[in-house]
Design an enzyme around this catalytic site. Structure first.
Site, PDB file in Angstrom:
ATOM      1  N   VAL A  60       0.799  -1.216   0.000  1.00 45.88           N
ATOM      2  CA  VAL A  60       0.000   0.000   0.000  1.00 45.88           C
ATOM      3  C   VAL A  60       0.840   1.278   0.000  1.00 45.88           C
ATOM      4  O   VAL A  60       0.319   2.360  -0.275  1.00 45.88           O
ATOM      5  CB  VAL A  60      -0.959  -0.011   1.220  1.00 45.88           C
ATOM      6  CG1 VAL A  60      -0.221   0.300   2.514  1.00 45.88           C
ATOM      7  CG2 VAL A  60      -2.144   0.923   1.018  1.00 45.88           C
ATOM      8  N   TYR A  61       2.124   1.190   0.281  1.00 43.66           N
ATOM      9  CA  TYR A  61       2.954   2.395   0.351  1.00 43.66           C
ATOM     10  C   TYR A  61       3.038   3.057  -1.025  1.00 43.66           C
ATOM     11  O   TYR A  61       3.520   2.459  -1.996  1.00 43.66           O
ATOM     12  CB  TYR A  61       4.358   2.081   0.843  1.00 43.66           C
ATOM     13  CG  TYR A  61       4.461   1.682   2.301  1.00 43.66           C
ATOM     14  CD1 TYR A  61       3.413   1.903   3.209  1.00 43.66           C
ATOM     15  CD2 TYR A  61       5.613   1.093   2.792  1.00 43.66           C
ATOM     16  CE1 TYR A  61       3.511   1.541   4.536  1.00 43.66           C
ATOM     17  CE2 TYR A  61       5.724   0.726   4.133  1.00 43.66           C
ATOM     18  CZ  TYR A  61       4.666   0.956   4.990  1.00 43.66           C
ATOM     19  OH  TYR A  61       4.780   0.580   6.309  1.00 43.66           O
ATOM     20  N   SER A  62       2.573   4.295  -1.065  1.00 44.69           N
ATOM     21  CA  SER A  62       2.602   5.085  -2.300  1.00 44.69           C
ATOM     22  C   SER A  62       2.027   4.309  -3.474  1.00 44.69           C
ATOM     23  O   SER A  62       2.554   4.327  -4.585  1.00 44.69           O
ATOM     24  CB  SER A  62       4.020   5.571  -2.620  1.00 44.69           C
ATOM     25  OG  SER A  62       4.491   6.431  -1.611  1.00 44.69           O
ATOM     26  N   GLY A  64       1.923   1.229  -4.260  1.00 42.92           N
ATOM     27  CA  GLY A  64       2.768   0.217  -4.881  1.00 42.92           C
ATOM     28  C   GLY A  64       4.085   0.718  -5.415  1.00 42.92           C
ATOM     29  O   GLY A  64       4.976  -0.084  -5.733  1.00 42.92           O
TER      30      GLY A  64
END
Length: 325
Positions: A60-62, A64
């Site tokens: 979920v960070y940025s 993908g």
């Protein structure tokens, strides 16, 4: 760089893990302050050059793009067999049903997407980003076991949840012969020590390695209380975690740092590295100095008097950090 075992596993990791939420296309996802690929790569290289072998990201960070940036950088700069690469699953990756969570469908789908973005055949540590109350725990645990059996992950881990939930997960895994969680990634630092009540003793008793997120309280422990950074001005979630009474602890961190002639960040991390349950705090970095302080903290040992002075002002906090990081 010295290395430590990750909990009771045989896996050797650097006692500092690079948290890769800092890396990603700005504006993709929830964060505006992340570093794009050109800005991220020098920090990843500096960590590798210092002997850091442990990197933690999440799908979920940025949106993908953190996984993509980290995967490309490590492929160019490191021997994959020497790197301990961790990612996470649960957060929403697309709208509609099955676009998030810990169902068998979601886990099986997202591990393949993460491996594609990371450019690797396996991750060393695959973690549930949070507990999913809408999915039977047995379904989640068996799916994670199957991910390991398929060779797509070497170990599995969990993140912030109630200690009873984690104990139940360990029990179910043992009872069914499934792969058990090797790590707990929880919210823990000098300003938030609620995990010392139940979760840390549980992890010690069960041989689970603790890899805390936000070990520097989202930067609060690195500068005087009234100071701001680009991240703190836009980090709405971080503003919910700490309170004005924590200012006294920050002041004492500053005092100890000044007396030793070292940055505040080194004091905050040295305190955590002295806790027996902790394998490796996860340190986010947007500047080279952030990495240098984290690495230097490995060689800082606080006296009993310093530890007592840092811990004495603590007051209980409401449980925080279960929803997102």
């Amino acid at each position: 760089m010295r290395y430590v075992k990750l909990g009771s596993t045989g896996l050797d990791v650097s006692p500092v893990c690079v948290g890769c939420m800092s890396f990603g296309i700005p504006g993709r996802g929830n964060h505006e302050w992340t570093l794009d690929e050109d800005a991220s790569r020098p920090l990843i290289k500096a960590a590798l050059d210092a002997g850091v072998n442990f990197f933690d990201t999440a799908n979920v960070y940025s949106d993908g793009t953190s996984e993509e940036i980290v995967g490309r950088a490590l492929a160019d700069m490191a021997d994959r067999d020497e790197i301990v690469l961790a990612t996470k699953v649960n957060g929403r990756m697309r709208p509609g049903p099955n676009g998030s969570g810990l169902s068998r469908k979601a886990i099986m789908t997202e591990i393949d997407h993460s491996l594609r973005r990371l450019g690797t055949d396996y991750v060393d540590l695959y973690q549930i980003h949070r507990y999913d109350p809408d999915v039977p725990l047995e379904e989640t645990l068996e799916a994670l076991h199957d991910v390991v059996r398929a060779g797509k992950a070497r170990y599995i881990g969990a993140s912030s949840m109630w200690a009873w939930q984690f104990a139940r997960a360990l029990y179910l895994s043992d009872a069914n012969g499934w792969t058990r969680f090797s790590t707990m990634q929880n919210h823990y630092n000098l300003l938030y020590r609620e995990e010392e009540r139940e979760m840390l003793p549980l992890c010690e008793a069960e041989g689970v390695g603790v890899i805390p997120w936000s070990p520097l309280a989202r930067g609060r422990l690195t500068r005087p209380w009234d100071s701001e950074s680009a991240r703190s001005r836009t980090d709405n979630f971080g503003k919910t975690l700490y309170k004005d009474s924590d200012a006294e602890i920050v002041a004492r961190v500053e005092e100890v740092a000044q007396a030793r002639g070292i940055p505040m960040a080194q004091v905050g991390l040295a305190w955590m590295l002295g806790k027996p349950a902790v394998s490796a705090p996860i340190v986010g970095a947007t500047k080279l100095q952030h990495l240098q302080d984290a690495i230097a903290a490995v060689d800082v040992t606080l006296s009993d008097d310093e530890v007592e002075r840092l811990e004495q002002p603590y007051v209980p906090h409401a449980v925080a950090g279960f929803l997102t990081s």
